[in-house]
Design a protein around this motif. Sequence first.
Motif, short mmCIF file in Angstrom:
data_model
loop_
_atom_site.label_atom_id
_atom_site.label_comp_id
_atom_site.label_asym_id
_atom_site.label_seq_id
_atom_site.Cartn_x
_atom_site.Cartn_y
_atom_site.Cartn_z
N GLN A 47 44.02 87.84 44.87
CA GLN A 47 42.85 88.26 44.57
C GLN A 47 42.33 89.11 45.69
O GLN A 47 41.80 90.23 45.35
N PHE A 48 42.45 88.83 46.97
CA PHE A 48 42.17 89.63 48.09
C PHE A 48 42.87 91.07 48.01
O PHE A 48 42.10 91.81 48.19
N ARG A 49 44.12 90.99 47.69
CA ARG A 49 44.82 92.25 47.59
C ARG A 49 44.22 93.16 46.61
O ARG A 49 44.05 94.28 46.68
N TYR A 50 43.83 92.52 45.22
CA TYR A 50 43.19 93.13 44.28
C TYR A 50 41.82 93.69 44.69
O TYR A 50 41.43 95.09 44.20
N ARG A 51 41.22 93.19 45.41
CA ARG A 51 39.96 93.59 45.93
C ARG A 51 40.13 94.70 46.71
O ARG A 51 39.35 95.54 46.81
N MET A 52 41.22 94.83 47.74
CA MET A 52 41.50 96.02 48.47
C MET A 52 41.94 97.18 47.61
O MET A 52 41.92 98.41 47.83
N GLU A 53 42.75 96.92 46.49
CA GLU A 53 43.10 98.03 45.69
C GLU A 53 41.97 98.67 44.89
O GLU A 53 41.55 99.91 44.78
N TYR A 54 41.05 97.60 44.56
CA TYR A 54 39.68 98.34 43.90
C TYR A 54 38.75 99.15 45.03
O TYR A 54 38.25 100.19 44.87
N VAL A 55 38.74 98.46 46.13
CA VAL A 55 38.05 99.28 47.26
C VAL A 55 38.74 100.70 47.63
O VAL A 55 37.89 101.61 47.59
N TRP A 56 39.69 100.65 47.53
CA TRP A 56 40.58 102.10 47.87
C TRP A 56 40.37 102.82 46.59
O TRP A 56 40.03 104.20 46.79
N GLN A 57 40.36 102.67 45.39
CA GLN A 57 40.26 103.66 44.26
C GLN A 57 38.63 103.96 44.25
O GLN A 57 38.49 105.25 43.84
N SER A 58 37.91 103.13 44.61
CA SER A 58 36.47 103.43 44.57
C SER A 58 36.29 104.40 45.73
O SER A 58 35.21 105.38 45.64
N ILE A 59 36.68 104.35 46.72
CA ILE A 59 36.71 105.07 47.86
C ILE A 59 37.02 106.56 47.64
O ILE A 59 36.34 107.59 47.91
N LEU A 60 38.25 106.65 47.06
CA LEU A 60 38.83 107.94 46.44
C LEU A 60 38.09 108.62 45.59
O LEU A 60 37.79 109.73 45.59
N HIS A 61 37.54 107.67 44.71
CA HIS A 61 36.53 108.52 43.63
C HIS A 61 35.07 108.76 44.07
O HIS A 61 34.71 109.92 43.79
N ASN A 62 34.68 108.16 44.95
CA ASN A 62 33.17 108.49 45.53
C ASN A 62 33.21 109.39 46.74
O ASN A 62 32.13 110.09 46.80
N TYR A 63 34.31 109.37 47.47
CA TYR A 63 34.33 110.15 48.60
C TYR A 63 35.48 111.00 48.85
O TYR A 63 35.78 111.39 50.06
N GLY A 64 36.17 111.03 48.14
CA GLY A 64 37.62 111.95 48.00
C GLY A 64 37.53 113.30 48.30
O GLY A 64 38.36 114.17 48.51
N HIS A 65 36.18 114.01 48.17
CA HIS A 65 35.98 115.15 48.59
C HIS A 65 35.64 115.32 50.12
O HIS A 65 35.56 116.52 50.42
N LEU A 66 35.55 114.38 50.76
CA LEU A 66 35.27 114.44 52.25
C LEU A 66 36.64 114.59 53.05
O LEU A 66 37.72 114.34 52.43
N GLN A 67 36.68 115.18 54.27
CA GLN A 67 37.86 115.26 54.94
C GLN A 67 38.09 114.40 56.02
O GLN A 67 39.50 114.16 56.24
N GLN A 68 37.06 113.79 56.46
CA GLN A 68 37.43 112.69 57.61
C GLN A 68 36.32 111.64 57.10
O GLN A 68 35.43 111.77 57.15
N ILE A 69 37.01 110.46 57.10
CA ILE A 69 36.14 109.14 56.76
C ILE A 69 36.79 108.08 57.77
O ILE A 69 37.85 107.77 58.15
N ALA A 70 35.79 107.22 58.37
CA ALA A 70 36.05 106.17 58.98
C ALA A 70 35.78 104.85 58.28
O ALA A 70 34.52 104.93 57.61
N ILE A 71 36.66 103.94 58.02
CA ILE A 71 36.41 102.72 57.46
C ILE A 71 36.51 101.47 58.51
O ILE A 71 37.49 101.42 59.19
N VAL A 72 35.34 100.96 58.51
CA VAL A 72 35.09 99.73 59.71
C VAL A 72 35.34 98.43 58.89
O VAL A 72 34.29 98.28 58.08
#
Length: 208
Positions: A121-146
Amino acid sequence: MKLLLIRHGQSQADLLEVHEGRADFPLTELGIEQATKLANHIAAHYKIEAIITSPLQRAYQTADIIREYCPCELITVEHLMEYNNGVLAGMSRKEALIKYPLPEGGRPMHIAIEGGESQLQFRYRMEYVWQSILHNYGHLQQIAIVAHGGTLQHLLNVLLGKTLEQQCFFDTGDTGLHVIELRDGKKYVSCLNSQAHLTSFSGCSNTR
Protein backbone atom coordinates in the motif's frame (compact mmCIF):
# COMPACT_ATOMS: atom_id res chain seq x y z
CA MET A 1 12.63 18.63 -14.84
CA LYS A 2 15.20 18.47 -12.05
CA LEU A 3 14.03 16.90 -8.80
CA LEU A 4 15.63 17.55 -5.43
CA LEU A 5 14.48 14.80 -3.06
CA ILE A 6 15.17 15.78 0.54
CA ARG A 7 14.82 14.10 3.91
CA HIS A 8 13.95 16.27 6.89
CA GLY A 9 16.49 17.22 9.58
CA GLN A 10 16.94 15.49 12.92
CA SER A 11 13.68 15.19 14.87
CA GLN A 12 13.03 14.80 18.57
CA ALA A 13 12.04 11.17 18.00
CA ASP A 14 15.64 10.44 17.00
CA LEU A 15 16.72 11.33 20.52
CA LEU A 16 13.87 9.51 22.27
CA GLU A 17 14.53 6.14 20.58
CA VAL A 18 10.91 5.69 19.55
CA HIS A 19 9.28 4.59 16.32
CA GLU A 20 8.36 7.70 14.39
CA GLY A 21 6.40 6.99 11.23
CA ARG A 22 3.15 8.92 11.64
CA ALA A 23 4.09 10.18 15.12
CA ASP A 24 4.41 13.93 14.63
CA PHE A 25 7.61 15.16 16.26
CA PRO A 26 9.23 18.56 15.48
CA LEU A 27 12.85 19.19 14.57
CA THR A 28 15.52 19.44 17.24
CA GLU A 29 17.83 22.46 17.41
CA LEU A 30 20.36 20.42 15.44
CA GLY A 31 17.66 19.56 12.90
CA ILE A 32 16.94 23.27 12.40
CA GLU A 33 20.65 23.93 11.94
CA GLN A 34 20.90 21.10 9.40
CA ALA A 35 17.91 22.44 7.46
CA THR A 36 19.40 25.94 7.44
CA LYS A 37 22.69 24.66 6.01
CA LEU A 38 20.80 22.73 3.36
CA ALA A 39 18.72 25.80 2.50
CA ASN A 40 21.90 27.85 2.02
CA HIS A 41 23.31 25.16 -0.25
CA ILE A 42 20.14 24.97 -2.37
CA ALA A 43 19.94 28.75 -2.67
CA ALA A 44 23.55 28.86 -3.89
CA HIS A 45 23.34 26.03 -6.41
CA TYR A 46 19.75 25.57 -7.58
CA LYS A 47 16.78 27.58 -8.78
CA ILE A 48 13.80 25.71 -7.39
CA GLU A 49 10.36 26.89 -8.43
CA ALA A 50 8.26 24.95 -5.90
CA ILE A 51 8.70 22.99 -2.69
CA ILE A 52 6.36 20.04 -2.17
CA THR A 53 6.32 18.70 1.38
CA SER A 54 4.79 16.19 3.75
CA PRO A 55 2.59 17.91 6.37
CA LEU A 56 4.33 16.18 9.31
CA GLN A 57 6.17 18.74 11.42
CA ARG A 58 9.71 17.52 10.83
CA ALA A 59 9.30 17.71 7.05
CA TYR A 60 7.20 20.87 6.94
CA GLN A 61 9.64 22.75 9.19
CA THR A 62 12.53 21.70 6.96
CA ALA A 63 10.62 22.82 3.86
CA ASP A 64 9.67 26.13 5.44
CA ILE A 65 13.30 26.87 6.27
CA ILE A 66 14.26 26.13 2.66
CA ARG A 67 11.53 28.52 1.50
CA GLU A 68 13.06 31.31 3.62
CA TYR A 69 16.21 31.08 1.50
CA CYS A 70 14.53 30.08 -1.77
CA PRO A 71 11.27 32.07 -2.01
CA CYS A 72 8.75 30.00 -3.97
CA GLU A 73 5.44 28.22 -3.58
CA LEU A 74 5.23 25.76 -0.66
CA ILE A 75 2.76 22.94 -1.32
CA THR A 76 1.63 20.42 1.30
CA VAL A 77 0.79 16.93 0.04
CA GLU A 78 -0.71 14.55 2.57
CA HIS A 79 0.29 11.48 0.58
CA LEU A 80 3.98 12.32 1.16
CA MET A 81 3.68 11.42 4.83
CA GLU A 82 5.93 8.68 6.18
CA TYR A 83 4.93 5.02 6.32
CA ASN A 84 1.78 4.52 8.36
CA ASN A 85 3.17 2.35 11.14
CA GLY A 86 -0.13 2.16 13.03
CA VAL A 87 0.23 1.10 16.66
CA LEU A 88 4.00 1.58 16.56
CA ALA A 89 3.83 5.35 16.09
CA GLY A 90 5.52 7.01 19.06
CA MET A 91 6.17 3.69 20.84
CA SER A 92 9.61 3.01 22.29
CA ARG A 93 11.65 0.57 20.23
CA LYS A 94 12.16 -1.68 23.27
CA GLU A 95 8.43 -1.87 23.99
CA ALA A 96 7.66 -2.52 20.31
CA LEU A 97 10.02 -5.52 20.24
CA ILE A 98 8.04 -7.08 23.08
CA LYS A 99 4.48 -6.18 22.03
CA TYR A 100 4.78 -6.36 18.24
CA PRO A 101 7.80 -8.49 17.29
CA LEU A 102 8.43 -8.95 13.58
CA PRO A 103 7.30 -12.34 12.25
CA GLU A 104 10.11 -14.74 11.39
CA GLY A 105 11.39 -13.76 7.96
CA GLY A 106 9.81 -10.32 8.21
CA ARG A 107 6.30 -9.04 7.61
CA PRO A 108 4.92 -9.98 4.17
CA MET A 109 4.66 -6.99 1.84
CA HIS A 110 0.87 -7.26 1.52
CA ILE A 111 0.18 -7.44 5.28
CA ALA A 112 -0.12 -4.28 7.39
CA ILE A 113 0.70 -3.89 11.04
CA GLU A 114 -2.32 -3.15 13.24
CA GLY A 115 -3.76 0.27 12.37
CA GLY A 116 -1.21 0.88 9.64
CA GLU A 117 -0.51 0.16 5.98
CA SER A 118 1.38 -2.60 4.20
CA GLN A 119 4.53 -2.00 2.17
CA LEU A 120 2.46 -2.75 -0.92
CA GLN A 121 0.00 0.00 0.00
CA PHE A 122 2.89 2.34 0.80
CA ARG A 123 4.44 1.72 -2.62
CA TYR A 124 1.12 2.34 -4.38
CA ARG A 125 0.80 5.62 -2.47
CA MET A 126 4.19 6.74 -3.84
CA GLU A 127 3.16 5.72 -7.37
CA TYR A 128 0.10 7.93 -6.94
CA VAL A 129 2.15 10.83 -5.56
CA TRP A 130 4.59 10.74 -8.44
CA GLN A 131 1.87 10.67 -11.10
CA SER A 132 0.06 13.57 -9.41
CA ILE A 133 3.28 15.61 -9.21
CA LEU A 134 3.95 15.01 -12.90
CA HIS A 135 0.39 16.00 -13.77
CA ASN A 136 0.27 19.14 -11.63
CA TYR A 137 3.86 20.41 -11.75
CA GLY A 138 5.44 18.75 -14.77
CA HIS A 139 5.75 22.15 -16.46
CA LEU A 140 8.28 23.35 -13.86
CA GLN A 141 12.04 22.95 -14.32
CA GLN A 142 13.20 22.47 -10.72
CA ILE A 143 11.18 21.07 -7.82
CA ALA A 144 12.18 20.20 -4.25
CA ILE A 145 10.30 17.38 -2.50
CA VAL A 146 10.74 17.24 1.28
CA ALA A 147 9.69 14.02 2.92
CA HIS A 148 10.90 11.05 4.98
CA GLY A 149 13.34 8.16 4.69
CA GLY A 150 10.71 5.53 3.89
CA THR A 151 8.83 7.82 1.54
CA LEU A 152 12.00 8.65 -0.39
CA GLN A 153 12.98 4.99 -0.49
CA HIS A 154 9.82 4.10 -2.40
CA LEU A 155 9.75 7.29 -4.45
CA LEU A 156 13.30 6.73 -5.72
CA ASN A 157 12.39 3.20 -6.77
CA VAL A 158 9.30 4.51 -8.55
CA LEU A 159 11.43 7.06 -10.41
CA LEU A 160 13.99 4.42 -11.39
CA GLY A 161 11.32 1.96 -12.52
CA LYS A 162 12.12 -0.71 -9.92
CA THR A 163 9.37 -3.08 -8.81
CA LEU A 164 9.03 -4.09 -5.16
CA GLU A 165 10.88 -7.31 -5.97
CA GLN A 166 13.67 -5.40 -7.75
CA GLN A 167 13.86 -2.46 -5.37
CA CYS A 168 17.13 -0.91 -4.28
CA PHE A 169 17.60 0.31 -0.72
CA PHE A 170 18.60 3.94 -0.38
CA ASP A 171 20.00 5.30 2.86
CA THR A 172 19.02 8.91 3.47
CA GLY A 173 20.58 10.77 6.40
CA ASP A 174 19.35 13.94 8.06
CA THR A 175 18.73 16.49 5.26
CA GLY A 176 20.18 13.97 2.79
CA LEU A 177 19.79 15.22 -0.78
CA HIS A 178 19.10 13.12 -3.89
CA VAL A 179 19.07 14.86 -7.28
CA ILE A 180 17.53 13.31 -10.38
CA GLU A 181 17.00 15.05 -13.71
CA LEU A 182 14.40 13.97 -16.26
CA ARG A 183 15.70 14.93 -19.69
CA ASP A 184 15.14 13.63 -23.23
CA GLY A 185 13.14 10.68 -21.94
CA LYS A 186 16.00 9.59 -19.66
CA LYS A 187 16.75 9.92 -15.94
CA TYR A 188 20.10 11.28 -14.82
CA VAL A 189 21.13 10.76 -11.19
CA SER A 190 23.42 13.59 -10.06
CA CYS A 191 23.83 12.46 -6.47
CA LEU A 192 22.35 10.24 -3.80
CA ASN A 193 22.14 11.09 -0.09
CA SER A 194 24.51 14.05 -0.34
CA GLN A 195 25.16 15.65 3.05
CA ALA A 196 28.05 17.78 1.85
CA HIS A 197 26.17 20.88 2.98
CA LEU A 198 26.68 19.76 6.60
CA THR A 199 30.46 19.96 6.23
CA SER A 200 32.87 22.73 5.31
CA PHE A 201 32.73 21.90 1.59
CA SER A 202 29.82 21.74 -0.83
CA GLY A 203 29.01 19.05 -3.39
CA CYS A 204 26.29 17.95 -5.78
CA SER A 205 26.05 21.46 -7.22
CA ASN A 206 24.83 21.57 -10.79
CA THR A 207 22.63 24.53 -11.66
CA ARG A 208 21.84 23.25 -15.14
